[in-house]
Design a protein around this motif. Structure first.
Motif, mmCIF file in Angstrom:
data_model
loop_
_atom_site.group_PDB
_atom_site.id
_atom_site.type_symbol
_atom_site.label_atom_id
_atom_site.label_comp_id
_atom_site.label_asym_id
_atom_site.label_seq_id
_atom_site.Cartn_x
_atom_site.Cartn_y
_atom_site.Cartn_z
ATOM 1 N N ALA A 394 -39.136 -33.486 -11.497
ATOM 2 C CA ALA A 394 -39.184 -34.895 -11.118
ATOM 3 C C ALA A 394 -40.529 -35.476 -11.546
ATOM 4 N N TYR A 395 -40.449 -36.591 -12.260
ATOM 5 C CA TYR A 395 -41.696 -37.198 -12.745
ATOM 6 C C TYR A 395 -41.565 -38.716 -12.670
ATOM 7 N N ALA A 396 -42.504 -39.339 -11.970
ATOM 8 C CA ALA A 396 -42.551 -40.803 -11.882
ATOM 9 C C ALA A 396 -43.600 -41.296 -12.873
ATOM 10 N N ARG A 397 -43.115 -41.891 -13.956
ATOM 11 C CA ARG A 397 -44.036 -42.328 -15.003
ATOM 12 C C ARG A 397 -44.865 -43.516 -14.530
ATOM 13 N N PRO A 398 -46.201 -43.434 -14.647
ATOM 14 C CA PRO A 398 -47.041 -44.570 -14.238
ATOM 15 C C PRO A 398 -46.967 -45.695 -15.273
ATOM 16 N N LYS A 399 -47.539 -46.821 -14.912
ATOM 17 C CA LYS A 399 -47.577 -47.957 -15.826
ATOM 18 C C LYS A 399 -48.410 -47.612 -17.055
ATOM 19 N N SER A 400 -47.917 -48.019 -18.219
ATOM 20 C CA SER A 400 -48.590 -47.681 -19.473
ATOM 21 C C SER A 400 -50.027 -48.193 -19.481
ATOM 22 N N GLY A 401 -50.944 -47.332 -19.897
ATOM 23 C CA GLY A 401 -52.352 -47.697 -20.044
ATOM 24 C C GLY A 401 -53.176 -47.620 -18.787
ATOM 25 N N THR A 402 -52.585 -47.165 -17.679
ATOM 26 C CA THR A 402 -53.349 -47.119 -16.425
ATOM 27 C C THR A 402 -54.020 -45.774 -16.199
ATOM 28 N N VAL A 403 -53.617 -44.752 -16.939
ATOM 29 C CA VAL A 403 -54.200 -43.409 -16.748
ATOM 30 C C VAL A 403 -54.722 -42.908 -18.090
ATOM 31 N N MET A 404 -55.657 -43.646 -18.658
ATOM 32 C CA MET A 404 -56.229 -43.304 -19.957
ATOM 33 C C MET A 404 -57.441 -42.389 -19.788
ATOM 34 N N VAL A 405 -57.514 -41.374 -20.637
ATOM 35 C CA VAL A 405 -58.676 -40.490 -20.693
ATOM 36 C C VAL A 405 -59.108 -40.365 -22.140
ATOM 37 N N GLU A 406 -60.267 -39.793 -22.344
ATOM 38 C CA GLU A 406 -60.745 -39.529 -23.695
ATOM 39 C C GLU A 406 -60.708 -38.033 -23.931
ATOM 40 N N GLY A 407 -59.978 -37.610 -24.950
ATOM 41 C CA GLY A 407 -59.879 -36.177 -25.188
ATOM 42 C C GLY A 407 -59.018 -35.849 -26.381
ATOM 43 N N ASP A 408 -58.648 -34.575 -26.468
ATOM 44 C CA ASP A 408 -57.788 -34.058 -27.528
ATOM 45 C C ASP A 408 -56.374 -33.969 -26.957
ATOM 46 N N GLY A 409 -55.489 -34.829 -27.458
ATOM 47 C CA GLY A 409 -54.144 -34.898 -26.908
ATOM 48 C C GLY A 409 -53.382 -33.588 -26.984
ATOM 49 N N SER A 410 -53.507 -32.887 -28.117
ATOM 50 C CA SER A 410 -52.755 -31.641 -28.267
ATOM 51 C C SER A 410 -53.238 -30.569 -27.296
ATOM 52 N N ARG A 411 -54.537 -30.519 -27.062
ATOM 53 C CA ARG A 411 -55.072 -29.520 -26.134
ATOM 54 C C ARG A 411 -54.700 -29.863 -24.691
ATOM 55 N N LEU A 412 -54.798 -31.131 -24.342
ATOM 56 C CA LEU A 412 -54.395 -31.519 -22.991
ATOM 57 C C LEU A 412 -52.913 -31.249 -22.766
ATOM 58 N N ALA A 413 -52.117 -31.479 -23.800
ATOM 59 C CA ALA A 413 -50.687 -31.162 -23.685
ATOM 60 C C ALA A 413 -50.473 -29.677 -23.432
ATOM 61 N N ARG A 414 -51.269 -28.837 -24.100
ATOM 62 C CA ARG A 414 -51.127 -27.394 -23.899
ATOM 63 C C ARG A 414 -51.465 -27.017 -22.451
ATOM 64 N N ALA A 415 -52.516 -27.633 -21.887
ATOM 65 C CA ALA A 415 -52.898 -27.326 -20.508
ATOM 66 C C ALA A 415 -51.790 -27.724 -19.532
ATOM 67 N N ILE A 416 -51.251 -28.940 -19.686
ATOM 68 C CA ILE A 416 -50.174 -29.394 -18.784
ATOM 69 C C ILE A 416 -48.927 -28.530 -18.985
ATOM 70 N N ASP A 417 -48.645 -28.192 -20.239
ATOM 71 C CA ASP A 417 -47.469 -27.369 -20.533
ATOM 72 C C ASP A 417 -47.564 -26.008 -19.861
ATOM 73 N N ASN A 418 -48.744 -25.431 -19.836
ATOM 74 C CA ASN A 418 -48.921 -24.140 -19.170
ATOM 75 C C ASN A 418 -48.691 -24.262 -17.663
ATOM 76 N N LEU A 419 -49.140 -25.368 -17.084
ATOM 77 C CA LEU A 419 -48.899 -25.567 -15.653
ATOM 78 C C LEU A 419 -47.403 -25.736 -15.370
#
Length: 523
Positions: A394-419
């Motif tokens: 279950a995932y409630a998508r937030p409003k676009s542009g409200t949870v912006m960070v600065e980083g490497d998208g592919s690496r952050l995706a790997r971290a979330i994917d592992n969780l």
């Protein structure tokens, strides 16, 4: 790393020059100190000399006017005697010139000579050195040399320019010339009131030269003291720079050799200048380097340990194949071989990923990343293309542009994917995995909750260590390497974030993994 490597105390004794001055300002202060004193001494001595010369000339001019004022009341034949009496034994030479240019009276004609011009060739080395210093000082101050004083062969009014000027202007005129030995000869010409006569007073004022040289000697002593102080401060400054740098160089050399696990890198906590900053930077670098070395050694040992298990199982299965003829048993052994190969492949992939994470993050150029969109894509990928078992996401998508960070998208995706992988693997049948992404102050929070058994409190920190694996019952052996959470932790820390685990929020058992990342500024 040993505690003394990052100790706030220094093993160096205090040098004596502390405070908040930077090394640059200290060097400038030491260099300017002597120059300022030298310049001040030159300016003072030049002003003193000029003032003293003006006073002596003014006094001579006053004497000449006083003598000229008494002449009209004296008979012509008595004027030479009067001038001699007024000059005294050490006063100026007084001469009187008529309108036709002839000298009509001279104090030296009836009285003793009050000064004599000395030949510099007969004087000793001390006088020669003094004259050389005089010339050097004149060159520094830019004072032009005076004309030489020479007694005229024919002594008349036209031989003296100041006498000619005084007769023409009716006012007193002064002149300064240099005697052969470098001492000044002051002269003052003044008209005699009521008569067409001009009085000339000349004096070789050696006392003026002695006063200037005496004052110059006093200033030389002061400059000598200033030089000693400058040398002292230079030595002190050298100690504040060279000695700490030498200790830092020795410590860095020991760190390079790596012969001792405990290397004391002085931090110089009392220093607030560039040397102190360098010392603390080198100490921190040494601590980080030692920690990296320790982590690398531990990682290498863990890798060797983790590879031994599947290799031992694989070798045992291969050795057994040669001695077994039963087709069914051989098939079982081949399945074991295949599983071990898959396990080795997965383990090597995870090890490679873990080894590259820190280095690649250090070189990666961070860009704005919408964590709401990124997490939504990962959830969709799990639902559409991956095995989730009976777990629900279950995932409630937030409003676009409200949870912006600065980083490497592919690496952050790997971290979330592992969780997500970890949460799904621990979820029971029809278990719910809840994923949330929201802005909390200046942070972006990502939470992944499952309904599994949860993480014991004693293991909530160790589960992020490499090769730590707490697997659910029934999972195939070797399906996970124990590096997933460690990789996720390294990625999050590389983005200046934090990751932790706590009990699931609300009723029931489960785990709640929370990632906090700095929110993009201005968003």
């Amino acid at each position: 790393m040993a505690s003394d490597t990052v100790s706030e105390k220094s093993d160096l004794p205090p040098v004596g020059w502390r405070g908040k001055w930077t090394v640059r300002y200290r060097i400038l202060a030491v260099n300017i100190f002597t120059l300022v004193l030298f310049a001040a001494a030159i300016l003072f001595l030049d002003a003193y000399r000029n003032q003293l010369r003006d006073e002596r000339i003014a006094h001579l001019s006053a004497q000449a006017r006083a003598a000229a004022a008494t002449l009209p009341a004296i008979d012509a034949e008595d004027r030479a005697a009067l001038l001699a009496a007024q000059a005294g034994s050490d006063g100026p030479r007084l001469r009187l010139y008529a309108s036709d240019g002839a000298r009509v009276a001279d104090s030296w004609s009836v009285g003793p000579a009050t000064y004599d011009l000395r030949d510099p060739e007969t004087q000793g080395i001390a006088k020669q050195v003094a004259r050389a210093i005089d010339r050097g000082f004149n060159a520094i101050t830019g004072e032009d040399p005076f004309a030489p004083f020479v007694e005229p062969e024919t002594d008349n009014r036209t031989s003296w320019q100041e006498v000619v000027d005084a007769a023409g202007t009716g006012r007193s005129v002064t002149q300064t010339r240099d005697a052969p030995d470098g001492t000044p000869v002051f002269s003052a010409a003044t008209p005699v009131p009521g008569e067409d006569l001009v009085l000339l007073a000349t004096i070789n004022d050696r006392s003026y030269t002695r006063a200037v040289r005496r004052q110059r000697g006093n200033l030389a002593i002061a400059l000598g003291v200033a030089l000693v102080l400058s040398i002292y401060f230079s030595s002190l400054l050298s100690k504040t720079i060279v000695r700490p740098l030498r200790h830092l160089a020795i410590a860095a050399h020991r760190v390079r050799l790596g012969r001792s696990p405990e290397i004391n890198v002085p931090r110089l906590p009392d220093r607030r200048d560039e040397i102190g900053t360098l010392a603390r930077a080198v100490s921190d670098m040494s601590h980080t380097l030692r920690r990296r070395v320790d982590e690398t050694e531990a990682f290498a040992a863990d890798v060797a340990h983790e590879l031994k298990n599947p290799l031992a199982s694989l070798r045992s299965a291969v050795d057994s194949l040669e001695r077994i003829d039963d087709p069914g048993l051989k098939k079982q052994l081949l399945d074991v071989v295949r599983q071990d190969v898959v396990r080795l492949d997965r383990l090597i992939t995870e090890i490679s990923e873990a080894a590259r994470t820190d280095a690649e993050l250090a070189r990666t150029q961070f860009e704005p990343v919408d964590m709401g969109k990124l997490v939504g894509q990962l959830v969709s990928a799990w639902e559409d293309r991956r095995e989730t078992g009976n777990a629900r996401i279950a995932y409630a998508r937030p409003k676009s542009g409200t949870v912006m960070v600065e980083g490497d998208g592919s690496r952050l995706a790997r971290a979330i994917d592992n969780l997500l992988d970890n949460a799904i693997s621990f979820s029971p049948a029809n278990g719910l995995v809840e994923v949330t992404t929201q802005r909390v102050g200046d942070k972006v929070r990502v939470q992944v909750q499952d309904e599994g058994p949860g993480v014991p409190e004693a293991m909530r920190e160790t589960i992020f260590n490499r090769f730590h694996s707490l697997r659910p019952q029934g999972e195939d052996f070797g399906r996970h390497s124990g590096l997933g959470l460690a990789i996720a932790s390294a990625i999050v820390e590389g983005h200046d974030g934090t990751i932790d685990v706590a009990p699931r929020q609300g009723a029931g058992s489960g785990a709640c993994f929370t990632i906090l990342l700095p929110a993009l500024k201005g968003r």
